[in-house]
Design an enzyme around this catalytic site. Structure first.
Site, PDB file in Angstrom:
ATOM      1  N   CYS A   2       0.703  -0.645  -0.202  1.00 13.83           N
ATOM      2  CA  CYS A   2      -0.002  -0.184   0.072  1.00 13.83           C
ATOM      3  C   CYS A   2       0.706   1.050   0.003  1.00 13.83           C
ATOM      4  CB  CYS A   2      -0.764   0.025   1.197  1.00 13.83           C
ATOM      5  SG  CYS A   2      -2.521  -1.393   1.569  1.00 13.83           S
ATOM      6  N   ARG A  27       4.106  -0.148  -4.846  1.00 10.71           N
ATOM      7  CA  ARG A  27       3.951  -0.165  -3.281  1.00 10.71           C
ATOM      8  C   ARG A  27       2.823  -1.098  -3.231  1.00 10.71           C
ATOM      9  NH1 ARG A  27       7.195   1.851   0.570  1.00 10.71           N
ATOM     10  NH2 ARG A  27       5.846   0.959   2.016  1.00 10.71           N
ATOM     11  N   TRP A  75      -2.553  -2.980  -1.822  1.00  7.08           N
ATOM     12  CA  TRP A  75      -1.831  -4.217  -1.456  1.00  7.08           C
ATOM     13  C   TRP A  75      -3.325  -4.863  -1.320  1.00  7.08           C
ATOM     14  CZ3 TRP A  75      -0.730  -8.194   1.264  1.00  7.08           C
ATOM     15  CH2 TRP A  75      -0.081  -9.085   0.243  1.00  7.08           C
ATOM     16  N   ASN A 101      -2.420   1.070   5.397  1.00  6.67           N
ATOM     17  CA  ASN A 101      -1.573   0.340   5.305  1.00  6.67           C
ATOM     18  C   ASN A 101      -1.434  -0.317   6.389  1.00  6.67           C
ATOM     19  OD1 ASN A 101       0.264  -1.445   4.324  1.00  6.67           O
ATOM     20  ND2 ASN A 101       1.674   0.479   4.645  1.00  6.67           N
ATOM     21  N   GLY A 102      -1.777  -2.274   6.528  1.00  2.00           N
ATOM     22  CA  GLY A 102      -1.063  -2.880   7.421  1.00  2.00           C
ATOM     23  C   GLY A 102      -2.447  -3.564   7.401  1.00  2.00           C
ATOM     24  N   GLU A 491      17.997 -17.726  -6.791  1.00  4.49           N
ATOM     25  CA  GLU A 491      17.154 -16.422  -7.391  1.00  4.49           C
ATOM     26  C   GLU A 491      16.425 -16.311  -8.570  1.00  4.49           C
ATOM     27  OE1 GLU A 491      16.425 -13.813  -5.929  1.00  4.49           O
ATOM     28  OE2 GLU A 491      16.663 -11.751  -7.293  1.00  4.49           O
ATOM     29  N   LYS A 495      13.327 -15.246  -9.814  1.00  2.01           N
ATOM     30  CA  LYS A 495      12.891 -13.726 -10.511  1.00  2.01           C
ATOM     31  C   LYS A 495      11.909 -14.867 -10.981  1.00  2.01           C
ATOM     32  CE  LYS A 495      13.988 -10.546  -9.102  1.00  2.01           C
ATOM     33  NZ  LYS A 495      14.604 -11.695  -7.522  1.00  2.01           N
ATOM     34  N   GLU A 498       8.246 -14.766 -10.470  1.00  7.07           N
ATOM     35  CA  GLU A 498       7.732 -13.916  -9.828  1.00  7.07           C
ATOM     36  C   GLU A 498       6.761 -12.545 -10.713  1.00  7.07           C
ATOM     37  OE1 GLU A 498       9.711 -11.108  -6.995  1.00  7.07           O
ATOM     38  OE2 GLU A 498      11.702 -11.471  -7.718  1.00  7.07           O
ATOM     39  N   HIS A 514      17.951 -37.199  -5.263  1.00  3.93           N
ATOM     40  CA  HIS A 514      17.208 -36.787  -4.456  1.00  3.93           C
ATOM     41  C   HIS A 514      15.942 -36.831  -4.484  1.00  3.93           C
ATOM     42  CE1 HIS A 514      21.096 -38.273  -2.291  1.00  3.93           C
ATOM     43  NE2 HIS A 514      21.627 -37.130  -2.632  1.00  3.93           N
ATOM     44  N   LYS A 617       5.965  -4.417  -3.015  1.00  2.91           N
ATOM     45  CA  LYS A 617       7.818  -4.090  -3.129  1.00  2.91           C
ATOM     46  C   LYS A 617       7.973  -4.459  -1.947  1.00  2.91           C
ATOM     47  CE  LYS A 617      11.617  -2.520  -4.737  1.00  2.91           C
ATOM     48  NZ  LYS A 617      12.527  -3.764  -5.435  1.00  2.91           N
TER      49      LYS A 617
HETATM   50  O1  M6R Z   1      12.906  -5.145   1.037  1.00  2.00           O
HETATM   51  P1  M6R Z   1      13.082  -6.315   1.334  1.00  2.00           P
HETATM   52  O2  M6R Z   1      14.652  -6.911   1.263  1.00  2.00           O
HETATM   53  O3  M6R Z   1      13.479  -6.357   3.528  1.00  2.00           O
HETATM   54  O4  M6R Z   1      11.731  -7.346   0.718  1.00  2.00           O
HETATM   55  C1  M6R Z   1      12.365  -8.943   0.842  1.00  2.00           C
HETATM   56  C2  M6R Z   1      11.015 -10.096  -0.752  1.00  2.00           C
HETATM   57  O5  M6R Z   1      10.004  -8.959   0.297  1.00  2.00           O
HETATM   58  C3  M6R Z   1      12.377  -9.152  -1.825  1.00  2.00           C
HETATM   59  O6  M6R Z   1      13.560  -9.328  -1.672  1.00  2.00           O
HETATM   60  C4  M6R Z   1      11.101  -9.786  -2.498  1.00  2.00           C
HETATM   61  O7  M6R Z   1      11.206 -11.636  -2.960  1.00  2.00           O
HETATM   62  C5  M6R Z   1      11.514  -9.709  -4.080  1.00  2.00           C
HETATM   63  N1  M6R Z   1      10.350  -9.122  -4.857  1.00  2.00           N
HETATM   64  C6  M6R Z   1      12.319 -10.224  -4.590  1.00  2.00           C
HETATM   65  O8  M6R Z   1      12.345  -9.694  -6.162  1.00  2.00           O
END
Ligand code: M6R
Length: 622
Positions: A2, A27, A75, A101-102, A491, A495, A498, A514, A617
């Site tokens: 948010c 956000r 969000w 937000n929250g 990672e 990527k 997402e 395994h 984000k």
């Molecule tokens: O702001 P932060 O680094 O604490 O966020 C952690 C994760 O939410 C963040 O890295 C998320 O996995 C990203 N979308 C990855 O691209």
């Protein structure tokens, strides 16, 4: 999670608020809304979906002129993302507007008590109860009370449980907006006769660089005549602490790239260089940004925990290899969301490193607080100055990645890895495990990394072609790695999940046999992050065997290998070359093709690269 904007001043509130929402949309983008105060009434427009839908609505149904306004990008937590649940929410007589937000954890009890009084709630959200409660509290306060709305919000905050940032306006209080925060982000901006509230500084960066920090359990009033006042939830006035935002407006623009993500990938050589700059002295001492820990404290450490989420946790996994190798201190990496629930054993000699781009991730913040309660020392690696995680830590090393707008983290990831190396080297030096000259050799190797990342970026066209032509239509992609290549594989898979909504998994290459090898069939793309043949030869030899194993089962192998590594060539359908660098530093180059690959696949599938579905984000709920 948010985005919130509030404004009082002399400009058209709609223009300022919509500009702020545009910059905060990363956000959350389930819905958007705006409220302005004009002629003793609140005027609201809100719409499900991206901000573009609200813009269209405002074109059809413009708001009246006003210099007091607030807005929200959502969000969704409580209630589906539709028009009804979009913020702002109004009180029962339409005089109070709230954005939030929250999560208000006791909202069910508050909602029932409102319903028992015959108040019909217009939405499914937890937010709406706040509007009704503020309405009640406002009506109970004498009309001549100078800060009536602020006092009403203060009384309501005392009744709320959970995490919240609230921004509130009242039809009878033109020129005033109130913000309140508990465990959720809010900053204030100080302009010339105008004042702002925002989830982060990008909400008002186009208007001012002067920001005011707001702490936990604080209420901030912005008033066109009185300026900014901050009080605690207990009513006590709080001295303002200001800071100047050191990134410019252009950082929040795409700068000619189709996507923020592309721009952020391209910025990585500079980000690596910036994060290193001026940080290590010749003797291996690190220059931390905020230090409330002595060398003695660092010497006393017997155990390290790294806590983080998502991409930041993969940076932490890479850090573990460097920390244990260089310092010989045992180091564990934990998902922040799991950490406190398993009752970890911590004491004053434990160092907890909290890694977070946003500095507001609730899972990480709660894990940090748990560690603090057990008297552990906390060191934050963070990209956002003044955010909650560094503020609650004993020491801070800021990654200097600049604002990261794309939801998928790229440049912040590389900056986090560099920051971890710096901390590992400092620990090694302070504890006498490495001599100054040994540290200096690694520092020189680190200094060569921006050029190495640049070299990778310059050779990405074949990766883009492969992504578009051979990977975009695949049902799944598997990623394998060993040692530091394992978190890079994780990672790479994250990527792809997402951004391209594809099934993708990262595995430790040795673990494949395994079970997961059953996923490999004819033509399954398997991306292998190959270690340098100049590092431990057993490591390289083992992964070559793993490549052969998947190939024998029909996999299409895409191998990220060092320049000159010909041993992998016979077993690779595609080789992506990266320059040679020391084994522990290799993630800084091997991660980059995976970022490019995911970005290109998402773009080829016509998806929104910067704002993937269901994500936000900054994840400020647990
Ligand atoms: O702001 P932060 O680094 O604490 O966020 C952690 C994760 O939410 C963040 O890295 C998320 O996995 C990203 N979308 C990855 O691209």
């Amino acid at each position: 999670m948010c985005g919130i904007v509030g404004y009082v001043g002399s400009k058209q509130a709609q223009d300022v608020v919509m500009e702020g929402l545009r910059r905060l949309e990363y956000r959350g983008y389930d819905s958007a809304g705006i409220a302005v105060v004009s002629d003793g009434a609140l005027h609201i427009r809100k719409k499900a979906g991206k901000l573009a839908n609200l813009i269209e609505l405002l074109d059809q149904d413009p708001l009246p002129q006003s210099t007091t306004g607030m807005g929200h990008t959502r969000w969704a937590t409580h209630g589906p993302p539709n028009d009804r649940n979009a913020h702002p929410h109004l009180s029962y007589v339409g005089k109070v507007a709230v954005v939030h937000n929250g999560i208000i954890e006791n909202f069910a009890a508050l909602r029932s008590s409102l319903e028992s009084r015959g108040i019909d709630l217009a939405s499914d959200t937890d937010t709406e109860v706040v509007a009704h409660l503020v309405q009640d509290a406002f009506d109970e306060i004498a009309p001549d009370h100078e800060t009536r709305l602020r006092e009403a919000v203060r009384r309501v905050c005392a009744r709320l449980e959970g995490a919240f940032t609230l921004v509130i306006s009242h039809a009878d209080a033109p020129g005033t907006i109130i913000g309140a925060r508990r465990n959720s982000p809010l900053v204030a901006g100080l302009g010339d006769g105008e004042y702002f509230l925002g989830s982060d500084v990008s909400a008002f960066i186009a208007h001012t660089r002067e920001a005011i920090e707001l702490g936990q359990d604080q209420i901030c009033e912005i008033n066109a005549e009185r300026g900014i006042t901050v009080i605690g939830f207990d009513g006590g006035e709080i001295e303002l602490t200001g800071y100047t935002i050191d990134w410019d407006d252009a950082a929040a623009e795409k700068g000619g790239y189709d996507w923020f993500m592309l721009k952020e990938i391209a910025e990585q050589p500079a980000v690596v260089a910036d994060t290193l700059r001026g940080r290590l002295t010749d003797t291996g001492d690190i220059v931390l940004d905020e230090v409330r820990l002595s060398d003695e404290d660092f010497r006393d450490i017997t155990k390290i925990f790294i806590i983080a989420c998502g991409t930041s946790s993969y940076a932490g996994m890479i850090a573990k290899y460097a920390i244990e190798h260089w310092t010989r201190i045992p180091c564990e990496v934990e998902l922040a969301s799991e950490f406190r629930y398993r009752d970890p054993v911590l004491d004053r000699t434990t160092l907890v490193i909290a890694i977070s781009q946003s500095g507001e991730t609730m899972d990480t913040l709660m894990a940090l607080r748990h560690a603090k309660d057990q008297h552990a020392r906390i060191l934050a690696i963070c990209n956002t100055i003044g955010s909650t995680i560094p503020r609650e830590s004993d020491a801070v090393l800021y990654t200097r990645a600049g604002v990261e707008i794309a939801v998928a983290s790229t440049k912040a990831f590389l900056a986090q890895i560099v920051a971890c190396y710096l901390i590992a080297l400092h620990l090694a030096s302070v504890r006498g495990v490495k001599w100054g000259d040994e540290v200096a050799v690694i520092v020189d190797q680190l200094k060569a990394m921006p050029a190495a990342v640049e070299q990778v970026l310059d050779t990405m066209e074949p990766v883009r072609k492969l992504a578009r032509e051979e990977l975009a239509d695949c049902a799944q992609v598997l990623f394998l790695g060993r040692h530091v290549g394992f978190p890079v594989a994780l990672e790479g898979a994250l990527k792809l999940k997402e951004l391209a909504y594809m099934h993708a998994e990262g595995f430790a290459a040795g673990e494949l046999k395994h079970g997961p090898i059953a996923l490999v069939g004819d033509g399954t793309p398997v991306v292998v992050v190959c270690p340098s043949p100049l590092g431990r030869d057993t490591l390289h030899g083992k992964i070559v065997s793993n490549i052969q194993e998947v190939r024998a089962r029909g996999a299409k192998t895409i191998v990220i290998a060092e320049a000159g590594d010909e041993e992998v060539t016979p077993y690779a359908d595609h080789v992506i070359r990266v320059p040679h660098c020391p084994t522990l530093l290799a993630p800084l180059v091997t991660a980059v093709p995976l970022q490019v690959m995911a970005c290109e696949i998402a773009a080829a599938k016509g998806l929104d690269v910067d704002q993937p579905r269901n994500l936000a984000k900054s994840v400020t709920v647990e």
